[in-house]
Design an enzyme around this catalytic site. Structure first.
Site, PDB file in Angstrom:
ATOM      1  CE  LYS A  79      -4.529   0.749   0.452  1.00  0.00           C
ATOM      2  NZ  LYS A  79      -5.636  -0.064  -0.060  1.00  0.00           N
ATOM      3  N   GLY A 178     -26.181   1.328   1.606  1.00  0.00           N
ATOM      4  CA  GLY A 178     -25.241   2.016   0.704  1.00  0.00           C
ATOM      5  C   GLY A 178     -25.372   1.504  -0.723  1.00  0.00           C
ATOM      6  CB  VAL A 179     -27.651   1.796  -3.381  1.00  0.00           C
ATOM      7  CG1 VAL A 179     -28.269   0.536  -2.838  1.00  0.00           C
ATOM      8  CG2 VAL A 179     -28.454   3.020  -2.911  1.00  0.00           C
ATOM      9  CB  VAL A 182     -19.774  -1.864  -4.754  1.00  0.00           C
ATOM     10  CG1 VAL A 182     -19.839  -3.373  -4.691  1.00  0.00           C
ATOM     11  CG2 VAL A 182     -18.381  -1.437  -5.143  1.00  0.00           C
TER      12      VAL A 182
HETATM   13  P1  NAD Z   1     -19.403   4.751  -3.133  1.00  0.00           P
HETATM   14  O1  NAD Z   1     -18.878   5.985  -2.498  1.00  0.00           O
HETATM   15  O2  NAD Z   1     -19.670   4.738  -4.592  1.00  0.00           O
HETATM   16  O3  NAD Z   1     -20.775   4.317  -2.404  1.00  0.00           O
HETATM   17  C1  NAD Z   1     -20.975   4.363  -1.041  1.00  0.00           C
HETATM   18  C2  NAD Z   1     -22.449   4.686  -0.810  1.00  0.00           C
HETATM   19  O4  NAD Z   1     -22.724   4.583   0.586  1.00  0.00           O
HETATM   20  C3  NAD Z   1     -22.824   6.107  -1.224  1.00  0.00           C
HETATM   21  O5  NAD Z   1     -23.996   6.080  -2.020  1.00  0.00           O
HETATM   22  C4  NAD Z   1     -23.063   6.824   0.115  1.00  0.00           C
HETATM   23  O6  NAD Z   1     -24.042   7.833   0.028  1.00  0.00           O
HETATM   24  C5  NAD Z   1     -23.518   5.669   0.968  1.00  0.00           C
HETATM   25  N1  NAD Z   1     -23.343   5.852   2.414  1.00  0.00           N
HETATM   26  C6  NAD Z   1     -22.304   6.413   3.089  1.00  0.00           C
HETATM   27  N2  NAD Z   1     -22.525   6.337   4.416  1.00  0.00           N
HETATM   28  C7  NAD Z   1     -23.717   5.710   4.584  1.00  0.00           C
HETATM   29  C8  NAD Z   1     -24.471   5.328   5.702  1.00  0.00           C
HETATM   30  N3  NAD Z   1     -24.064   5.582   6.944  1.00  0.00           N
HETATM   31  N4  NAD Z   1     -25.634   4.680   5.481  1.00  0.00           N
HETATM   32  C9  NAD Z   1     -26.086   4.411   4.254  1.00  0.00           C
HETATM   33  N5  NAD Z   1     -25.405   4.753   3.146  1.00  0.00           N
HETATM   34  C10 NAD Z   1     -24.238   5.400   3.302  1.00  0.00           C
HETATM   35  O7  NAD Z   1     -18.376   3.598  -2.717  1.00  0.00           O
HETATM   36  P2  NAD Z   1     -18.231   2.139  -3.365  1.00  0.00           P
HETATM   37  O8  NAD Z   1     -17.122   2.157  -4.350  1.00  0.00           O
HETATM   38  O9  NAD Z   1     -19.561   1.616  -3.758  1.00  0.00           O
HETATM   39  O10 NAD Z   1     -17.690   1.334  -2.110  1.00  0.00           O
HETATM   40  C11 NAD Z   1     -18.552   0.972  -1.048  1.00  0.00           C
HETATM   41  C12 NAD Z   1     -17.763   0.189  -0.003  1.00  0.00           C
HETATM   42  O11 NAD Z   1     -17.175  -0.964  -0.610  1.00  0.00           O
HETATM   43  C13 NAD Z   1     -16.587   0.949   0.625  1.00  0.00           C
HETATM   44  O12 NAD Z   1     -16.448   0.519   1.963  1.00  0.00           O
HETATM   45  C14 NAD Z   1     -15.394   0.480  -0.189  1.00  0.00           C
HETATM   46  O13 NAD Z   1     -14.195   0.598   0.545  1.00  0.00           O
HETATM   47  C15 NAD Z   1     -15.765  -0.966  -0.412  1.00  0.00           C
HETATM   48  N6  NAD Z   1     -15.123  -1.589  -1.569  1.00  0.00           N
HETATM   49  C16 NAD Z   1     -15.294  -1.065  -2.801  1.00  0.00           C
HETATM   50  C17 NAD Z   1     -14.666  -1.665  -3.889  1.00  0.00           C
HETATM   51  C18 NAD Z   1     -14.849  -1.128  -5.284  1.00  0.00           C
HETATM   52  O14 NAD Z   1     -14.506  -1.846  -6.244  1.00  0.00           O
HETATM   53  N7  NAD Z   1     -15.400   0.078  -5.455  1.00  0.00           N
HETATM   54  C19 NAD Z   1     -13.872  -2.810  -3.707  1.00  0.00           C
HETATM   55  C20 NAD Z   1     -13.739  -3.353  -2.420  1.00  0.00           C
HETATM   56  C21 NAD Z   1     -14.373  -2.722  -1.359  1.00  0.00           C
END
Ligand code: NAD
Length: 349
Positions: A79, A178-179, A182
């Protein structure tokens, strides 16, 4: 440009990278390369001290070793963190300098996107170094990992329903917190698989759009833990599984793509004691890293290969559940055991 090594037990290399001209102050941690070069994202954060940045980079790079070992990407864990304010301190020169440091590590560390770092930043890094993944598809790279993370999570959820005694996702009620990139994609995939989907998000407009377009049910974020479901699927932020939330859960399983869902490892014991199946986050959310990892194969990125590798998440989770049952240990410990066994096997050759 100056690299100095920081000696840390259990880590192959921790490099302090400073470049006066661009103002870059970064740390790169290579935790373990037994299974391959250390892949892990680059994060930028206004850390208040180098010690704080060091704590983060050590913790995150180690996590990547275990994530990649379970996912069998042929990669190790690393990292990098840039100390700085992403709103004020970014510049092409800063990222080019970062690229030169990556090149100096000679492929031991391979970078990708992480918090506050986007593709446009990585493109400057790429000008100076080959060791960059997750750039645009047009550039022969693997592109946005989110759809692959969602796909992998769906596959993992099949193992989860089997673990609590159902045959398929059809008719299962999944509550997604959280939508975003992902969670939103996963909601659609689950609906296609015949699941009943309830969503919540602090972004109300996003919820409204998703419900209008796909016919999901929704619940306000503050009330979502009161909803009874088969699977609670955290896809927002970390640390959502804690002393306050676990007693309130009304689901048979917790399985979602958010990173670091457990506030502390002991919370996996609390889930186990309540009879709730917990899919360790880094096992079920590995689709994105697997997709990026395919870039490092000899043939370069190939989506068909990525999808085949992502399919292994099902078997990995089955194995984690099996170890957990056989040894009477929580699934987070079982996942760690599986990762360590694969690293040891790699070391033994
Ligand atoms: P993103 O920012 O696109 O989506 C996160 C969503 O969660 C947003 O719509 C936000 O409004 C919502 N949110 C934030 N706090 C909230 C709460 N307290 N209650 C309800 N909704 C809430 O992020 P993402 O890329 O979809 O990633 C989501 C999670 O998955 C993160 O923890 C990220 O580290 C993890 N992750 C993502 C990936 C990837 O490929 N993007 C890979 C591995 C892990």
């Amino acid at each position: 440009m100056e690299i100095t090594d920081i000696q840390v037990d259990g880590y192959e290399r921790v490099a302090r990278c400073r470049d006066e001209e661009s103002g870059l102050h970064a740390l790169i941690a290579v935790h373990d390369t037994t299974l391959g070069p250390a892949l892990g994202g680059m994060r930028m954060w206004p850390y208040t001290s180098e010690d704080e940045a060091l704590f983060d980079v050590l913790r995150l790079s180690k996590g990547m070793t275990y994530k990649s070992a379970v996912a069998e990407t042929g990669l190790g864990g690393g990292k990098s963190v840039i100390i700085g304010d992403p709103r004020k301190d970014k510049s092409p020169a800063l990222f080019r300098a970062m690229g030169r440091f990556l090149e100096a590590l000679d492929g031991k560390y391979i970078t990708a996107e992480d918090m506050n770092i986007g593709i446009s930043d990585l493109e400057y890094v790429r000008e100076e170094s080959r060791w960059v993944t997750g750039l645009s598809v047009e550039k022969g790279s693997s592109g946005n990992p989110s759809p692959y993370t969602a796909h992998g999570c769906l596959i993992g959820l099949r193992a989860v329903v089997e673990e609590y005694g159902e045959e398929s996702l059809e008719g299962q009620h999944v509550l997604i917190q959280g939508v975003g990139a992902v969670g939103g994609r996963l909601a659609i995939l689950l609906k296609e698989a015949g699941a009943r989907v309830t969503i919540c998000d602090i972004n109300e407009q996003r919820v409204e759009e998703m419900c209008d377009e796909h016919g999901f049910e929704s619940v306000p974020e503050l009330e979502h833990l009161a909803v009874e479901s088969d699977i609670y699927c955290p896809c927002a932020r970390g640390a959502g599984l804690n002393d306050e939330t676990i007693p309130r859960l009304r689901s048979k399983a917790v399985a979602g793509c958010a990173n670091n869902q457990l506030l502390e490892p002991r919370h996996a014991v609390d889930l186990m004691n309540r009879g709730i199946v917990y899919a360790p986050d880094y096992v079920i959310n590995a689709g994105g890293i697997i997709n990026v990892g395919v870039e490092m194969t000899e043939g370069g990125y190939d989506e068909a290969v990525a999808l085949e590798w992502i399919g292994r998440i099902y078997g990995n989770l089955k194995r984690v559940f099996e170890i957990s049952r056989e040894e009477g240990i929580p699934t987070n410990k079982a996942a760690l055991q599986l990762a360590q066994a694969r690293i040891d096997a790699g070391r033994a050759g």
